[in-house]
Motif scaffolding. Structure first.
Motif, mmCIF file in Angstrom:
data_model
loop_
_atom_site.group_PDB
_atom_site.id
_atom_site.type_symbol
_atom_site.label_atom_id
_atom_site.label_comp_id
_atom_site.label_asym_id
_atom_site.label_seq_id
_atom_site.Cartn_x
_atom_site.Cartn_y
_atom_site.Cartn_z
ATOM 1 N N TYR A 22 41.578 46.316 45.751
ATOM 2 C CA TYR A 22 41.971 45.200 46.610
ATOM 3 C C TYR A 22 43.121 44.384 46.016
ATOM 4 C CZ TYR A 22 38.338 46.393 49.834
ATOM 5 O OH TYR A 22 37.587 47.080 50.751
ATOM 6 N N ARG A 23 43.167 44.257 44.704
ATOM 7 C CA ARG A 23 44.244 43.508 44.056
ATOM 8 C C ARG A 23 45.494 44.357 43.905
ATOM 9 N NH1 ARG A 23 42.677 42.499 38.393
ATOM 10 N NH2 ARG A 23 43.357 44.654 38.299
ATOM 11 N N ASP A 24 45.349 45.542 43.287
ATOM 12 C CA ASP A 24 46.518 46.333 42.924
ATOM 13 C C ASP A 24 47.047 47.197 44.071
ATOM 14 O OD1 ASP A 24 46.048 45.171 40.461
ATOM 15 O OD2 ASP A 24 45.048 46.936 39.652
ATOM 16 N N ALA A 25 46.152 47.821 44.833
ATOM 17 C CA ALA A 25 46.605 48.687 45.922
ATOM 18 C C ALA A 25 46.973 47.883 47.168
ATOM 19 C CB ALA A 25 45.542 49.735 46.262
ATOM 20 N N LEU A 26 46.118 46.918 47.550
ATOM 21 C CA LEU A 26 46.385 46.156 48.762
ATOM 22 C C LEU A 26 47.206 44.891 48.521
ATOM 23 C CD1 LEU A 26 43.031 46.394 50.762
ATOM 24 C CD2 LEU A 26 45.066 47.844 50.912
ATOM 25 N N GLU A 29 44.843 38.702 46.539
ATOM 26 C CA GLU A 29 44.577 37.874 45.374
ATOM 27 C C GLU A 29 43.066 37.736 45.186
ATOM 28 O OE1 GLU A 29 46.923 34.486 46.480
ATOM 29 O OE2 GLU A 29 45.404 33.709 47.842
ATOM 30 N N ILE A 30 42.668 37.607 43.926
ATOM 31 C CA ILE A 30 41.264 37.368 43.603
ATOM 32 C C ILE A 30 41.065 35.861 43.666
ATOM 33 C CG2 ILE A 30 39.431 37.657 41.889
ATOM 34 C CD1 ILE A 30 40.691 40.304 43.008
ATOM 35 N N ARG A 31 40.170 35.434 44.528
ATOM 36 C CA ARG A 31 39.969 34.002 44.733
ATOM 37 C C ARG A 31 38.731 33.467 44.015
ATOM 38 N NH1 ARG A 31 41.602 34.323 50.958
ATOM 39 N NH2 ARG A 31 43.829 34.646 50.617
ATOM 40 N N LEU A 32 37.745 34.321 43.870
ATOM 41 C CA LEU A 32 36.505 33.900 43.221
ATOM 42 C C LEU A 32 35.819 35.145 42.696
ATOM 43 C CD1 LEU A 32 34.739 31.364 42.736
ATOM 44 C CD2 LEU A 32 33.599 31.868 44.894
ATOM 45 N N VAL A 44 38.241 38.123 47.785
ATOM 46 C CA VAL A 44 39.646 38.507 47.769
ATOM 47 C C VAL A 44 40.266 38.146 49.118
ATOM 48 C CG1 VAL A 44 39.236 40.414 46.144
ATOM 49 C CG2 VAL A 44 39.213 40.868 48.610
ATOM 50 N N GLY A 45 41.586 38.076 49.129
ATOM 51 C CA GLY A 45 42.254 37.811 50.391
ATOM 52 C C GLY A 45 43.751 37.955 50.264
ATOM 53 N N PRO A 46 44.418 38.055 51.406
ATOM 54 C CA PRO A 46 45.868 38.211 51.385
ATOM 55 C C PRO A 46 46.562 36.913 50.966
ATOM 56 C CG PRO A 46 45.051 38.143 53.648
ATOM 57 C CD PRO A 46 43.860 38.104 52.742
ATOM 58 N N PRO A 47 47.583 37.024 50.117
ATOM 59 C CA PRO A 47 48.339 35.830 49.732
ATOM 60 C C PRO A 47 48.881 35.135 50.982
ATOM 61 C CG PRO A 47 49.017 37.717 48.411
ATOM 62 C CD PRO A 47 48.127 38.243 49.507
ATOM 63 N N GLN A 49 47.232 33.443 53.084
ATOM 64 C CA GLN A 49 46.204 33.296 54.118
ATOM 65 C C GLN A 49 44.906 32.805 53.457
ATOM 66 O OE1 GLN A 49 45.867 36.643 56.875
ATOM 67 N NE2 GLN A 49 47.845 37.380 56.157
ATOM 68 N N PRO A 50 44.916 31.595 52.936
ATOM 69 C CA PRO A 50 43.773 31.113 52.165
ATOM 70 C C PRO A 50 42.480 30.949 52.962
ATOM 71 C CG PRO A 50 45.286 29.313 52.607
ATOM 72 C CD PRO A 50 45.961 30.580 53.064
ATOM 73 N N ASP A 51 42.567 30.932 54.271
ATOM 74 C CA ASP A 51 41.365 30.733 55.084
ATOM 75 C C ASP A 51 40.706 32.031 55.527
ATOM 76 O OD1 ASP A 51 41.713 27.990 54.877
ATOM 77 O OD2 ASP A 51 42.965 27.898 56.678
ATOM 78 N N THR A 52 41.249 33.177 55.115
ATOM 79 C CA THR A 52 40.686 34.472 55.490
ATOM 80 C C THR A 52 40.374 35.249 54.218
ATOM 81 O OG1 THR A 52 41.985 34.511 57.512
ATOM 82 C CG2 THR A 52 41.073 36.602 56.776
ATOM 83 N N SER A 53 39.108 35.673 54.074
ATOM 84 C CA SER A 53 38.684 36.346 52.844
ATOM 85 C C SER A 53 37.769 37.524 53.124
ATOM 86 C CB SER A 53 37.919 35.364 51.944
ATOM 87 O OG SER A 53 38.713 34.276 51.578
#
Length: 134
Positions: A22-26, A29-32, A44-47, A49-53
Motif C-alpha cells: 500500500y505504501r510502496d506500490a500504491l 501514506e501510512i496514517r496510523l 493507509v490512504g492516498p496523499p 485525501q485525509p478523510d478517506t482511508s
C-alpha cells in the motif's frame, strides 16, 4: 443527505508485506499503525485525501472453521475488494507492476464501459483500479 466514505477495512496476514504494497506500490501514506507483530491495525490512504482511508486489520480471533473459510476466500480474491481510480491507468499499472505486485488483469476495456486493471495485495484482496477521465 451528506454522506462520505471515511474508511474501508481489508484483512492482512502479513503486516509488513501489506505496508510495502500500500505504501510502496500504491503510493499511499501510512496514517496510523497500532498494535505489534502481526496483530496490527494499519490505516493507509492516498496523499491529499485525509478523510478517506483503508484500515488493514489482522484476521482476529475467529474460530478455526471461520479462519479456514476466510483464508480460502482470501486466496481466491473473493474476501476483500477495493476499487480505486486514476486518470493515468497505463502509467499507474506499469508503476505498480514494476514493484512485483501480483497482476490479475492488465488494463482492459470492460463490457460495462469501464477501463480498468486488477492487482492482488499480499493477503489476496482484490485491488481493482478504474480509469477516470482527466
Amino acid at each position: 443527505m451528506d454522506i462520505t466514505i471515511q474508511a474501508s477495512f481489508l484483512a492482512h496476514e502479513d503486516a509488513e508485506a501489506s505496508v510495502a504494497f500500500y505504501r510502496d506500490a500504491l503510493g499511499f501514506e501510512i496514517r496510523l499503525d497500532v498494535g505489534s507483530g502481526q496483530q496490527r491495525w494499519i490505516t493507509v490512504g492516498p496523499p491529499g485525501q485525509p478523510d478517506t482511508s483503508i484500515v488493514l486489520h489482522p484476521l482476529g480471533t475467529n474460530s478455526d472453521d471461520e479462519r479456514t473459510a476466510i483464508t480460502e476466500m482470501m486466496a481466491k480474491g473473493t474476501y476483500g475488494v477495493i476499487i480505486l481510480a486514476t486518470a493515468d491507468l497505463d502509467g499507474t499499472f506499469e508503476r505498480i507492476r514494476k514493484t512485483g505486485a501480483t497482476v490479475e488483469q492488465e488494463p482492459t476495456m470492460q463490457p460495462w464501459g469501464a477501463r480498468d486493471c486488477v492487482f492482488r495485495d499480499p493477503a489476496g484482496n482484490t485491488v481493482r483500479i478504474n480509469e477516470i477521465a482527466s
